[in-house]
Design a protein around this motif. Structure first.
Motif, mmCIF file in Angstrom:
data_model
loop_
_atom_site.group_PDB
_atom_site.id
_atom_site.type_symbol
_atom_site.label_atom_id
_atom_site.label_comp_id
_atom_site.label_asym_id
_atom_site.label_seq_id
_atom_site.Cartn_x
_atom_site.Cartn_y
_atom_site.Cartn_z
ATOM 1 N N TYR A 169 -8.245 11.302 -2.812
ATOM 2 C CA TYR A 169 -8.632 12.050 -1.664
ATOM 3 C C TYR A 169 -9.859 12.378 -1.369
ATOM 4 O O TYR A 169 -10.266 10.863 0.625
ATOM 5 N N VAL A 170 -11.009 11.847 -2.474
ATOM 6 C CA VAL A 170 -11.956 11.244 -1.474
ATOM 7 C C VAL A 170 -12.483 9.538 -1.088
ATOM 8 O O VAL A 170 -13.038 9.499 0.170
ATOM 9 N N ALA A 171 -11.086 8.256 -1.408
ATOM 10 C CA ALA A 171 -11.007 7.200 -1.486
ATOM 11 C C ALA A 171 -10.490 6.868 0.465
ATOM 12 O O ALA A 171 -10.562 6.137 1.066
ATOM 13 N N ASN A 172 -9.642 7.949 0.669
ATOM 14 C CA ASN A 172 -8.864 8.370 1.607
ATOM 15 C C ASN A 172 -9.062 8.647 2.845
ATOM 16 O O ASN A 172 -9.386 7.897 3.997
ATOM 17 N N ALA A 173 -10.442 9.641 2.458
ATOM 18 C CA ALA A 173 -11.312 9.668 3.703
ATOM 19 C C ALA A 173 -12.318 8.904 3.539
ATOM 20 O O ALA A 173 -12.497 8.629 4.734
ATOM 21 N N ILE A 174 -13.544 8.193 2.782
ATOM 22 C CA ILE A 174 -13.834 7.617 3.014
ATOM 23 C C ILE A 174 -13.421 5.775 4.066
ATOM 24 O O ILE A 174 -13.593 5.413 4.739
ATOM 25 N N ALA A 175 -11.826 5.955 3.592
ATOM 26 C CA ALA A 175 -10.976 4.463 4.262
ATOM 27 C C ALA A 175 -10.361 5.033 5.403
ATOM 28 O O ALA A 175 -10.057 4.521 6.200
ATOM 29 N N GLN A 176 -10.844 6.577 5.781
ATOM 30 C CA GLN A 176 -10.325 7.497 7.289
ATOM 31 C C GLN A 176 -8.990 6.633 7.750
ATOM 32 O O GLN A 176 -8.348 6.522 8.131
ATOM 33 N N LYS A 177 -7.806 6.784 6.995
ATOM 34 C CA LYS A 177 -6.568 7.177 6.142
ATOM 35 C C LYS A 177 -6.047 8.755 6.003
ATOM 36 O O LYS A 177 -5.615 8.801 4.956
ATOM 37 N N PRO A 178 -5.723 9.622 6.391
ATOM 38 C CA PRO A 178 -5.206 10.983 6.893
ATOM 39 C C PRO A 178 -4.007 10.878 6.613
ATOM 40 O O PRO A 178 -3.307 11.440 5.376
ATOM 41 N N TYR A 179 -3.338 9.596 7.163
ATOM 42 C CA TYR A 179 -1.453 9.584 6.829
ATOM 43 C C TYR A 179 -1.026 9.422 5.157
ATOM 44 O O TYR A 179 -0.155 10.200 4.646
ATOM 45 N N LEU A 194 3.904 6.373 -5.743
ATOM 46 C CA LEU A 194 2.573 6.846 -5.211
ATOM 47 C C LEU A 194 1.902 5.574 -5.171
ATOM 48 O O LEU A 194 0.887 5.098 -4.447
ATOM 49 N N ALA A 195 2.211 4.579 -6.063
ATOM 50 C CA ALA A 195 1.470 3.236 -6.299
ATOM 51 C C ALA A 195 1.189 2.308 -4.969
ATOM 52 O O ALA A 195 -0.529 2.212 -4.200
ATOM 53 N N PRO A 196 2.379 1.764 -3.722
ATOM 54 C CA PRO A 196 1.821 1.047 -2.799
ATOM 55 C C PRO A 196 1.032 1.807 -2.084
ATOM 56 O O PRO A 196 0.299 1.556 -0.952
ATOM 57 N N ILE A 197 1.455 3.664 -1.830
ATOM 58 C CA ILE A 197 0.383 4.186 -0.708
ATOM 59 C C ILE A 197 -0.808 4.469 -1.157
ATOM 60 O O ILE A 197 -1.652 3.843 0.282
ATOM 61 N N ALA A 198 -1.549 4.923 -2.535
ATOM 62 C CA ALA A 198 -2.250 4.826 -3.222
ATOM 63 C C ALA A 198 -3.038 3.785 -2.545
ATOM 64 O O ALA A 198 -4.715 3.547 -2.321
ATOM 65 N N ARG A 216 -16.484 -3.609 -3.109
ATOM 66 C CA ARG A 216 -16.318 -3.882 -1.954
ATOM 67 C C ARG A 216 -14.276 -4.717 -1.752
ATOM 68 O O ARG A 216 -14.815 -5.572 -0.618
ATOM 69 N N ASP A 217 -14.308 -5.089 -2.991
ATOM 70 C CA ASP A 217 -13.517 -6.122 -3.631
ATOM 71 C C ASP A 217 -12.398 -5.469 -3.036
ATOM 72 O O ASP A 217 -11.333 -4.461 -4.008
ATOM 73 N N SER A 218 -11.122 -5.021 -2.319
ATOM 74 C CA SER A 218 -10.243 -4.852 -1.946
ATOM 75 C C SER A 218 -9.188 -5.376 -2.519
ATOM 76 O O SER A 218 -8.191 -4.877 -3.000
ATOM 77 N N ARG A 219 -9.193 -6.745 -3.219
ATOM 78 C CA ARG A 219 -7.648 -7.216 -3.391
ATOM 79 C C ARG A 219 -7.979 -6.849 -5.349
ATOM 80 O O ARG A 219 -7.018 -6.276 -5.881
ATOM 81 N N SER A 220 -9.543 -6.689 -5.905
ATOM 82 C CA SER A 220 -9.342 -5.743 -7.004
ATOM 83 C C SER A 220 -8.769 -4.745 -7.244
ATOM 84 O O SER A 220 -8.208 -4.024 -8.376
ATOM 85 N N ALA A 221 -8.828 -3.830 -6.284
ATOM 86 C CA ALA A 221 -9.102 -2.758 -6.249
ATOM 87 C C ALA A 221 -7.325 -2.099 -6.127
ATOM 88 O O ALA A 221 -6.849 -0.979 -6.640
ATOM 89 N N GLU A 222 -6.744 -3.616 -4.888
ATOM 90 C CA GLU A 222 -5.317 -2.919 -5.227
ATOM 91 C C GLU A 222 -4.575 -3.726 -6.493
ATOM 92 O O GLU A 222 -3.793 -2.590 -7.783
ATOM 93 N N ALA A 223 -5.318 -3.666 -7.082
ATOM 94 C CA ALA A 223 -4.484 -4.943 -8.476
ATOM 95 C C ALA A 223 -5.409 -4.181 -9.643
ATOM 96 O O ALA A 223 -3.999 -3.340 -10.345
ATOM 97 N N VAL A 224 -5.784 -3.692 -9.452
ATOM 98 C CA VAL A 224 -6.826 -2.027 -10.719
ATOM 99 C C VAL A 224 -5.292 -1.299 -10.459
ATOM 100 O O VAL A 224 -4.570 -0.534 -11.323
#
Length: 257
Positions: free
Chosen positions: A177-187, A124-128, A231-239
């Motif tokens: 789920y909130v993050a995915n909705a904000i991201a507009q990533k339904p899949y 799930l990690a890379p998907i999230a 708005r730090d996408s790299r840090s979000a991924e690293a965390v």
């Protein structure tokens, strides 16, 4: 009366074609079969999802556990349905890995060992992370900051009641789920739900001592919240990847590391 030339006719037709069409309400992508919108714009659950929610509620009441037999007649009675559509729904859930269909026992709730729970985290990690990285880019749009903060506050509130472990893990689910909705990533939502994340998290309640570890969960998700709001996408991924490594260590015996 002025005649319309062929060129003018084509130009008018092109202009009409560019007018925005009335948009229909978007139906979320879900792994439980086709969902429909009611006349009032509300989402109508598919039969498969209704059966799924019934099984999860039975787990929360202590009536079902991994490996328990699922009595189709009882589920049908709860939903005021005949047995045949319930059996069909259970077959769909078997295809999604939630249910096992055994020749001698019928449908049973699929058991998961501790190493299975750890592997779920790893998958799930890379998907999230996909959803979180995209959410960071949109985190400051509109009321998105308030939505992110509210999702984080719900995690903190649930952590204050570790005895209600299911609610804590549901708050973690909702953050994504909130993050995915904000991201507009339904899949991303689709794949997470297809992997039965709500069922998996219910099993984590027994595997992870939240009295001890809930504070670290909160710290990790606060770091994630901060990264999104910055708005730090790299840090979000690293965390999120660091968080998953920590969770896997909680679920993996020391001798296996």
């Amino acid at each position: 009366m002025k005649k319309t030339t062929t060129g003018e006719t084509r130009a008018k037709a092109k202009a009409v074609s560019k007018k925005p069409r009335a948009q229909r309400p978007k139906v979320p992508v879900r792994p439980f079969g086709a969902s429909k919108l009611t006349a009032g714009g509300e989402l109508k659950m598919s039969l498969v999802e209704r059966v799924y929610q019934t099984l999860m509620a039975a787990m929360d009441r202590g009536e079902l556990a991994p490996g328990s037999r699922i009595i189709a007649a009882e589920v049908a009675q709860q939903l005021d349905l005949s047995r045949a559509p319930v059996r069909e729904a259970l077959a769909v859930l078997a295809g999604q890995g939630l249910v096992e269909l055994l020749p001698d026992r019928g449908a049973v709730l699929r058991p998961m060992e501790q190493h299975d729970l750890a592997e779920m985290y790893e998958v799930l990690a890379p998907i999230a992370a996909l959803g979180l990285k995209a959410a960071a880019a949109r985190a400051q749009e509109g009321d998105n900051p308030a939505l992110i903060r509210a999702a984080m506050a719900a995690i903190g509130d649930a952590a204050a009641k570790p005895a209600e472990g299911v609610a804590f893990f549901q708050a973690l689910n909702n953050f994504h789920y909130v993050a995915n909705a904000i991201a507009q990533k339904p899949y991303v939502d689709f794949v997470m739900r297809m992997m039965q994340i709500e069922y998996w998290n219910r099993l984590l309640v027994a595997a992870i001592d939240l009295d001890v570890h809930a504070p670290q969960y909160v710290r990790n998700y606060q770091r994630l919240t901060d990264a999104l709001l910055e708005r730090d996408s790299r840090s979000a991924e690293a965390v999120i990847l660091h968080h998953v490594d920590w969770c896997v260590r909680l679920l993996t015996p020391a001798e296996a590391l």
